[in-house]
Design an enzyme around this catalytic site. Structure first.
Site, PDB file in Angstrom:
ATOM      1  N   GLU A  82       0.586  -1.412  -0.148  1.00  0.00           N
ATOM      2  CA  GLU A  82      -0.286  -0.225  -0.168  1.00  0.00           C
ATOM      3  C   GLU A  82       1.007   1.551   0.236  1.00  0.00           C
ATOM      4  O   GLU A  82       1.575   1.706   0.677  1.00  0.00           O
ATOM      5  CB  GLU A  82      -1.185   0.132   1.396  1.00  0.00           C
ATOM      6  N   LYS A  90      -5.834  -1.206  12.049  1.00  0.00           N
ATOM      7  CA  LYS A  90      -6.186  -1.498  10.788  1.00  0.00           C
ATOM      8  C   LYS A  90      -4.549  -0.167  10.719  1.00  0.00           C
ATOM      9  O   LYS A  90      -3.548  -0.739  10.001  1.00  0.00           O
ATOM     10  CB  LYS A  90      -6.950  -1.436   9.840  1.00  0.00           C
ATOM     11  N   ASP A 129       5.940 -14.394  11.587  1.00  0.00           N
ATOM     12  CA  ASP A 129       4.674 -14.894  12.111  1.00  0.00           C
ATOM     13  C   ASP A 129       3.460 -13.641  11.970  1.00  0.00           C
ATOM     14  O   ASP A 129       2.980 -12.972  13.076  1.00  0.00           O
ATOM     15  CB  ASP A 129       4.613 -15.533  12.666  1.00  0.00           C
ATOM     16  N   HIS A 162      -3.073  10.627  -0.480  1.00  0.00           N
ATOM     17  CA  HIS A 162      -3.241   8.761  -0.324  1.00  0.00           C
ATOM     18  C   HIS A 162      -3.049   8.653  -2.048  1.00  0.00           C
ATOM     19  O   HIS A 162      -2.086   8.440  -2.327  1.00  0.00           O
ATOM     20  CB  HIS A 162      -3.915   8.273   0.323  1.00  0.00           C
TER      21      HIS A 162
HETATM   22  P1  NAD Z   1      12.342 -21.928  16.201  1.00  0.00           P
HETATM   23  O1  NAD Z   1      11.431 -23.588  16.321  1.00  0.00           O
HETATM   24  O2  NAD Z   1      13.144 -21.804  15.415  1.00  0.00           O
HETATM   25  O3  NAD Z   1      13.091 -22.016  17.776  1.00  0.00           O
HETATM   26  C1  NAD Z   1      13.882 -21.291  17.964  1.00  0.00           C
HETATM   27  C2  NAD Z   1      15.323 -22.089  18.764  1.00  0.00           C
HETATM   28  O4  NAD Z   1      16.722 -21.014  18.114  1.00  0.00           O
HETATM   29  C3  NAD Z   1      15.391 -22.795  19.500  1.00  0.00           C
HETATM   30  O5  NAD Z   1      15.875 -24.273  19.582  1.00  0.00           O
HETATM   31  C4  NAD Z   1      15.721 -22.186  20.683  1.00  0.00           C
HETATM   32  O6  NAD Z   1      17.013 -22.655  21.232  1.00  0.00           O
HETATM   33  C5  NAD Z   1      17.067 -21.706  19.556  1.00  0.00           C
HETATM   34  N1  NAD Z   1      18.132 -20.280  20.068  1.00  0.00           N
HETATM   35  C6  NAD Z   1      18.980 -19.671  20.011  1.00  0.00           C
HETATM   36  N2  NAD Z   1      19.773 -18.779  20.109  1.00  0.00           N
HETATM   37  C7  NAD Z   1      18.358 -18.002  20.299  1.00  0.00           C
HETATM   38  C8  NAD Z   1      18.110 -17.277  21.190  1.00  0.00           C
HETATM   39  N3  NAD Z   1      18.435 -16.395  22.115  1.00  0.00           N
HETATM   40  N4  NAD Z   1      16.791 -16.741  21.755  1.00  0.00           N
HETATM   41  C9  NAD Z   1      15.975 -17.681  22.002  1.00  0.00           C
HETATM   42  N5  NAD Z   1      16.159 -19.409  21.205  1.00  0.00           N
HETATM   43  C10 NAD Z   1      17.708 -19.683  20.428  1.00  0.00           C
HETATM   44  O7  NAD Z   1      11.633 -20.833  16.185  1.00  0.00           O
HETATM   45  P2  NAD Z   1      10.362 -20.975  16.827  1.00  0.00           P
HETATM   46  O8  NAD Z   1      10.105 -18.543  17.499  1.00  0.00           O
HETATM   47  O9  NAD Z   1      10.337 -21.767  18.261  1.00  0.00           O
HETATM   48  O10 NAD Z   1       8.814 -21.119  16.440  1.00  0.00           O
HETATM   49  C11 NAD Z   1       8.775 -19.975  15.431  1.00  0.00           C
HETATM   50  C12 NAD Z   1       7.896 -20.595  14.728  1.00  0.00           C
HETATM   51  O11 NAD Z   1       7.031 -21.043  14.504  1.00  0.00           O
HETATM   52  C13 NAD Z   1       7.479 -19.334  13.206  1.00  0.00           C
HETATM   53  O12 NAD Z   1       7.640 -20.468  12.456  1.00  0.00           O
HETATM   54  C14 NAD Z   1       5.859 -19.419  13.647  1.00  0.00           C
HETATM   55  O13 NAD Z   1       5.339 -19.145  12.686  1.00  0.00           O
HETATM   56  C15 NAD Z   1       5.241 -21.107  13.536  1.00  0.00           C
HETATM   57  N6  NAD Z   1       4.749 -21.548  14.653  1.00  0.00           N
HETATM   58  C16 NAD Z   1       3.763 -20.313  14.870  1.00  0.00           C
HETATM   59  C17 NAD Z   1       2.655 -20.673  15.122  1.00  0.00           C
HETATM   60  C18 NAD Z   1       1.225 -20.081  16.110  1.00  0.00           C
HETATM   61  O14 NAD Z   1      -0.024 -20.347  17.201  1.00  0.00           O
HETATM   62  N7  NAD Z   1       1.596 -18.987  16.349  1.00  0.00           N
HETATM   63  C19 NAD Z   1       2.403 -22.253  16.213  1.00  0.00           C
HETATM   64  C20 NAD Z   1       3.098 -23.148  15.768  1.00  0.00           C
HETATM   65  C21 NAD Z   1       4.236 -22.967  14.736  1.00  0.00           C
END
Ligand code: NAD
Length: 431
Positions: free
Chosen positions: A84, A269, A285, A384
């Site tokens: 947009e 929004k 996400d 806009h």
């Molecule tokens: P991820 O699974 O990749 O987890 C992060 C990893 O990085 C972990 O293994 C952690 O130990 C590691 N890590 C390394 N350095 C770190 C630091 N400094 N701080 C924290 N962790 C560190 O990612 P995530 O954040 O668990 O998951 C995000 C994904 O999950 C997104 O793609 C999202 O779309 C998806 N998701 C979302 C939902 C929802 O309802 N919102 C549900 C399921 C999955």
């Protein structure tokens, strides 16, 4: 790498290539990061095929940078990915108008997410709740026994609370795991922990665990940001009188959004125009963030209302603030997988998820002010449509230089810019 100054005078007048070169230089981007931005933001097909199912291709959107932002005394150039027009310009314009009072100040919560465990089939909810609380430290230790960098860095399950809720299926016990996810959004860690302890919870409650999943209503992970805008900064002509009048108009607009969910939806929004655009640019996400922000705007107040608060302080300045869930990560998800998301995070130069959360909420305040200020003064369409004229020219069939030519002609006219006018203008320059 953080930039030294986010006020990039004349930036908009440069070509795309010149702008990219300037940002690459300021943010010390690597050659790979510059190439990712230059390559129309496309993932290669192998990477895309690993991300989702049934991939048939990829799709590009523009990435632009908002300028003039100072958050917690640090200047930021903020990448927005959005289709947009006028969003990036409005955010940059408003960010400049709080610099006299030091820009945006954050006071964010720790990055604590909620994992929900639904327990059914209980004869006595109170007893089951007590049993979970009695076993709290054992359950937390189970969660934190996972081999995880996040836990090693000080994250992990920090508390457990219980809730009893009435539903159409009867009373339910809901256990909340409160998990510090450090620099990750944390969905996977939280879901893993919720699944890990569910057997133990069944054992101690004599119930049946059903759903085990994080909540996107991340009420323990609020980004809290405030900024003060002087009347002079908000004025059209630099005068306090004009600025004070504009502040009155902005407050009236805000009070409308506070009282009316029809207005609040559009008002919010506008805030998400910034928050979602940065989320997308940085591989977040954005659906989770959208869900959390809108839900909190209703839950906090008992009815859907404005995500922001605006007030006039004793000195006559306009003070804007936001407190909203902001589940973002700089590790995990797409943030480290998508090459353009990586480049955009480098442009921001953030070192923690909390820093990113504060920047996104600050941009939300600026975007909200931009829309309210326009609505309370000249109306939103003037600015806009001016920026939208190029898109309209493309829709009318303009190509190459014709696009700019048509946009300039229609923008120089005093009346409204309609698709018919754009088409007629295109026809006239082709004659
Ligand atoms: P991820 O699974 O990749 O987890 C992060 C990893 O990085 C972990 O293994 C952690 O130990 C590691 N890590 C390394 N350095 C770190 C630091 N400094 N701080 C924290 N962790 C560190 O990612 P995530 O954040 O668990 O998951 C995000 C994904 O999950 C997104 O793609 C999202 O779309 C998806 N998701 C979302 C939902 C929802 O309802 N919102 C549900 C399921 C999955």
């Amino acid at each position: 790498m953080p930039v030294e100054d986010s006020r990039l005078s004349g930036f908009y007048k440069l070509s795309v290539t010149e702008r990219r070169a300037m940002i690459a230089n300021l943010a010390k981007l690597s050659d790979d990061e510059v190439a990712a931005l230059a390559n129309h933001g496309e993932l290669d097909e192998l990477a895309a095929d690993r991300m989702i199912e049934n991939v048939i291709g990829t799709m590009s959107l523009p990435v632009g940078v908002a300028t003039n932002f100072v958050v917690d005394d640090k200047p930021y150039i903020i990448p927005f990915c959005v289709e947009e027009s006028s969003i990036v310009a409005a955010a940059s314009n408003m960010a400049k108008r709080c610099l006299k009072k030091g820009g945006f100040k954050t006071n964010n919560d720790e990055p604590v997410m909620i994992g929900q465990i639904q327990v059914l089939g209980l004869e006595n909810i109170e007893e089951a709740s007590e049993a979970v609380l009695t076993a709290k430290y054992e359950l937390m230790a189970m969660c934190n026994s996972l081999p995880s960098t996040m836990i090693k860095l000080g994250g992990g399950c920090k508390d457990i609370i219980v809730r009893s809720i009435d539903t159409i299926s009867g009373k339910m016990l809901v256990v909340h795991l409160l998990v510090d996810t450090r620099d990750a959004m944390g969905a996977n860690a939280v879901n893993t922990m919720a699944e890990l302890v569910s057997g133990k919870i069944e054992e101690i409650t004599n119930g049946r665990v059903h759903l085990r999943i994080l909540s996107n209503l991340a009420t323990h992970r609020l980004a809290k940001v405030e900024a003060t805008f002087t009347p002079e900064e908000l004025s059209d002509d630099g005068t306090r009188e004009n600025g004070s009048k504009i502040i009155t108009g902005i407050l009236e607009a805000h009070h409308f959004a506070m009282a009316d969910p029809y207005r609040a939806t559009t008002h919010n929004k506008g805030i998400m125009n910034a928050i979602s655009a940065i989320a997308l640019a940085c591989g977040q996400d954005w659906r989770a963030i959208e869900a959390g922000c809108h839900a909190w705007a209703a839950v906090e107040n008992g009815a859907y209302t404005s995500m922001t608060r605006w007030e006039r302080d004793d000195e006559g300045n306009l003070v804007g603030s936001i407190e909203t869930p902001m589940a973002v990560g700089i590790v995990g998800g797409a943030s480290k997988v998508h090459p353009v998301a990586r480049a955009n995070l480098s442009i921001l130069g953030v070192e923690s998820a909390q820093e990113l959360a504060g920047i996104m909420a600050a941009a939300g305040i600026a975007q909200n002010l931009g829309a309210m200020r326009a609505l309370a003064t000249n109306g939103i369409q003037a600015g806009h449509m001016k920026l939208h004229a190029r898109n309209m020219a493309v829709s009318a069939g303009a190509i190459g230089d014709e696009i700019e030519q048509v946009a300039n002609i229609v923008n120089s006219q005093s009346g409204p810019v309609t698709q018919q006018l754009v088409k007629e203008t295109l026809d006239s320059i082709r004659d």
